[in-house]
Design a protein around this motif. Structure first.
Motif, PDB file in Angstrom:
ATOM      1  N   LEU A  53       0.798  -1.261  -0.103  1.00 33.74           N
ATOM      2  CA  LEU A  53      -0.116  -0.020  -0.062  1.00 33.74           C
ATOM      3  C   LEU A  53       0.846   1.214   0.066  1.00 33.74           C
ATOM      4  O   LEU A  53       1.729   1.335   0.895  1.00 33.74           O
ATOM      5  CB  LEU A  53      -0.606   0.083   1.263  1.00 33.74           C
ATOM      6  N   PHE A  55       1.595   5.449  -0.759  1.00 31.82           N
ATOM      7  CA  PHE A  55       1.027   6.664  -0.874  1.00 31.82           C
ATOM      8  C   PHE A  55       2.044   7.983  -0.769  1.00 31.82           C
ATOM      9  O   PHE A  55       3.096   7.790  -0.238  1.00 31.82           O
ATOM     10  CB  PHE A  55      -0.059   6.836   0.559  1.00 31.82           C
ATOM     11  N   SER A  68       2.906   0.971  -7.478  1.00 35.03           N
ATOM     12  CA  SER A  68       2.009  -0.060  -7.709  1.00 35.03           C
ATOM     13  C   SER A  68       1.863  -0.453  -9.064  1.00 35.03           C
ATOM     14  O   SER A  68       1.600  -1.888  -9.410  1.00 35.03           O
ATOM     15  CB  SER A  68       0.493   0.952  -7.623  1.00 35.03           C
ATOM     16  N   LEU A  85      -1.495  -1.305  -4.131  1.00 37.60           N
ATOM     17  CA  LEU A  85      -2.392  -0.273  -4.376  1.00 37.60           C
ATOM     18  C   LEU A  85      -1.717   1.151  -4.167  1.00 37.60           C
ATOM     19  O   LEU A  85      -1.049   1.423  -3.078  1.00 37.60           O
ATOM     20  CB  LEU A  85      -3.568  -0.365  -3.379  1.00 37.60           C
ATOM     21  N   ASP A  86      -2.112   2.330  -4.964  1.00 40.03           N
ATOM     22  CA  ASP A  86      -1.991   3.556  -4.662  1.00 40.03           C
ATOM     23  C   ASP A  86      -3.058   4.344  -3.878  1.00 40.03           C
ATOM     24  O   ASP A  86      -4.201   4.169  -4.249  1.00 40.03           O
ATOM     25  CB  ASP A  86      -1.682   4.373  -5.862  1.00 40.03           C
ATOM     26  N   VAL A  87      -2.987   4.422  -2.507  1.00 43.30           N
ATOM     27  CA  VAL A  87      -3.890   4.869  -1.796  1.00 43.30           C
ATOM     28  C   VAL A  87      -3.848   6.585  -1.484  1.00 43.30           C
ATOM     29  O   VAL A  87      -4.295   7.126  -0.374  1.00 43.30           O
ATOM     30  CB  VAL A  87      -4.206   4.112  -0.492  1.00 43.30           C
ATOM     31  N   SER A  88      -2.936   7.260  -2.314  1.00 49.59           N
ATOM     32  CA  SER A  88      -2.525   8.724  -2.014  1.00 49.59           C
ATOM     33  C   SER A  88      -4.040   9.609  -1.935  1.00 49.59           C
ATOM     34  O   SER A  88      -3.884  10.598  -1.078  1.00 49.59           O
ATOM     35  CB  SER A  88      -1.738   9.071  -3.099  1.00 49.59           C
ATOM     36  N   PHE A  91      -5.021   8.955   2.057  1.00 49.90           N
ATOM     37  CA  PHE A  91      -4.358   8.012   2.548  1.00 49.90           C
ATOM     38  C   PHE A  91      -4.670   7.453   4.009  1.00 49.90           C
ATOM     39  O   PHE A  91      -4.456   6.438   4.365  1.00 49.90           O
ATOM     40  CB  PHE A  91      -2.949   8.126   2.097  1.00 49.90           C
ATOM     41  N   TRP A  94      -7.860   5.730   4.246  1.00 56.63           N
ATOM     42  CA  TRP A  94      -8.020   4.421   3.628  1.00 56.63           C
ATOM     43  C   TRP A  94      -6.946   3.278   4.395  1.00 56.63           C
ATOM     44  O   TRP A  94      -7.472   2.438   4.235  1.00 56.63           O
ATOM     45  CB  TRP A  94      -7.347   4.902   2.331  1.00 56.63           C
ATOM     46  N   LEU A  95      -5.830   3.888   4.733  1.00 61.64           N
ATOM     47  CA  LEU A  95      -5.052   3.097   5.526  1.00 61.64           C
ATOM     48  C   LEU A  95      -6.043   2.404   6.748  1.00 61.64           C
ATOM     49  O   LEU A  95      -5.710   1.195   7.102  1.00 61.64           O
ATOM     50  CB  LEU A  95      -3.700   3.490   5.908  1.00 61.64           C
ATOM     51  N   ILE A  98      -8.109  -0.402   5.835  1.00 59.65           N
ATOM     52  CA  ILE A  98      -7.743  -1.622   5.102  1.00 59.65           C
ATOM     53  C   ILE A  98      -6.477  -2.281   5.604  1.00 59.65           C
ATOM     54  O   ILE A  98      -6.429  -3.297   5.020  1.00 59.65           O
ATOM     55  CB  ILE A  98      -7.756  -1.434   3.488  1.00 59.65           C
ATOM     56  N   ASP A 103       0.423  -6.644   5.752  1.00 64.68           N
ATOM     57  CA  ASP A 103       0.685  -5.672   4.677  1.00 64.68           C
ATOM     58  C   ASP A 103       2.173  -5.062   4.908  1.00 64.68           C
ATOM     59  O   ASP A 103       2.799  -4.861   5.863  1.00 64.68           O
ATOM     60  CB  ASP A 103      -0.511  -4.494   4.528  1.00 64.68           C
TER      61      ASP A 103
END
Length: 396
Positions: A53, A55, A68, A85-88, A91, A94-95, A98, A103
């Motif tokens: 993950l 960001f 990613s 995944l890019d969760v930028s 972030f 989102w982090l 999930i 991870d």
């Protein structure tokens, strides 16, 4: 007088390329053993079902994009696709929603660090995730920036995550952890049931990382010799279009898409001391890209966008490692028809774009290995960005 100015700019470009080599070599000479150990833990976590993950904020979000795509869509045939995944975009929440203990969480930021990124990494670490602070003070792997220059710092970090991707697969291929691939075993023959003795593998991997950096050094030296004058001339031509009120339009596929996005963000949200320059990236439009690819075909994803945005005073810049992608060629051809200045940052031998002469200013990083091409291309476009800034300050 003009010839003298051009020679001075070319000399600046050559020096800027070569100066980067020392910083890269010093950083990886120091960090290679730690990176090898980190890769070993990453391979363990991937085989346990973990995800990467990534960001960052601003231009550093493009590093998350790049990581990613490298892990999910490996550029070397036969390598395993790994979940990333890019969760930028959002972030922290989102982090929070999930992150799992298996991870790997990777945060990117400027040389001085980003407190928000570090806080998100700390929260992930509290949930037992492996963390990379790039840069940062705390994490499973954390490093200080090798330089205060934001562009060079980002280039070093790109080399770092490319070596992580390459090296994780080394541990898979040595069956370091032993893993049954089940019914899909024929796709991943390097995953076996038996855990192998690896002994000095981490030391070998560290040596391999240093070797990759040495390859990068040679390629940057070669590009400095062969392309410095062309890079300088490219910057001068772009300056002229910007002075006429034009904008920069960038596009590329995959990792080159993330470089197009980075270049555009470096223009509109530059480091301190720089002035904004008008730029857009057609690769930063997922809704448009997917709509066009679905309704018409992937070959028009940049062409149709360019038709909508282009003005004769603009600059169309294509980034391509192969020089042969159909959607890149079609966009450049359309840009030429509309009297835009066309620039292409290429790899290999320049490909079809160079052979057909559809870029007014092609810059070729002559290598057949995509990660090394992209690393030196990043140096090239950052130096062009520096030269554009020098002109706005009335300097050469």
């Amino acid at each position: 007088m003009l010839a003298q100015a051009g020679t001075q700019l070319a000399s600046y470009v050559e020096g800027a390329l070569l100066d980067r080599n020392r910083l890269c070599e010093e950083f990886f000479a120091r960090e290679a053993p730690r990176l090898a150990s980190a890769c070993q833990e990453m391979s363990d976590r991937f085989l346990e079902g973990g995800r990467l993950l990534a960001f960052g904020r601003g231009s550093y979000a493009t590093d998350a994009q790049h990581v990613s795509v490298e892990f999910v869509h490996p550029v070397i045939v036969g390598k395993r696709a790994l979940p990333a995944l890019d969760v930028s975009i959002l972030f922290a929440p989102w982090l929070q929603a999930i992150v799992q203990p298996s991870d790997i969480v990777m945060g990117f930021g400027p040389p001085e660090g980003d407190p928000g990124v570090q806080a998100a990494l700390d929260a992930a670490a509290a949930r037992k995730a492996m963390t990379f602070a790039l840069p940062g003070s705390r994490g499973s792997y954390a490093c200080k920036a090798a330089t205060r220059d934001a562009f060079v710092h980002q280039e070093i970090i790109e080399i770092l995550y490319h070596t992580l991707w390459e090296t994780v697969h080394v541990f898979f291929e040595h069956r370091e952890l032993g893993q049954d691939a089940g019914a899909a075993g024929f796709l991943y023959p390097f995953l076996g049931h038996a855990r192998q003795q690896t002994g000095g593998l981490a030391a070998e991997v560290a040596a391999s990382i240093r070797m990759k950096v040495a390859e990068d050094t040679k390629l940057r030296e070669q590009t400095a010799r062969e392309q410095s004058a062309q890079i300088a001339a490219t910057a001068v031509a772009i300056r002229d279009r910007l002075a006429r009120g034009g904008k920069i339009i960038l596009f590329g596929n995959g990792g080159s898409a993330t470089d197009a996005n980075d270049w555009a963000l470096d223009c509109v949200l530059p480091p301190d001391g720089y002035q904004p320059i008008p730029a857009v990236s057609l690769s930063l439009e997922p809704a448009n890209i997917t709509a066009l690819a679905n309704d018409i075909g992937s070959e028009v994803i940049f062409l149709r966008q360019l038709i909508a945005h282009a003005r004769p005073e603009d600059v169309a810049i294509a980034i391509s490692t192969s020089g042969g992608s159909k959607n890149i060629i079609m966009a450049l051809e359309e840009a030429r028809k509309r009297d835009l200045l066309t620039v292409a940052l290429l790899g290999y031998d320049g490909g079809e774009i160079l052979r057909r002469g559809i870029a007014d200013f092609p810059v070729v990083v002559r290598s057949d290995y995509i990660p090394r091409i992209q690393e030196v291309q990043a140096s090239v476009y950052h130096i062009i960005r520096e030269l554009l800034e020098a002109d706005r300050d009335g300097q050469d």
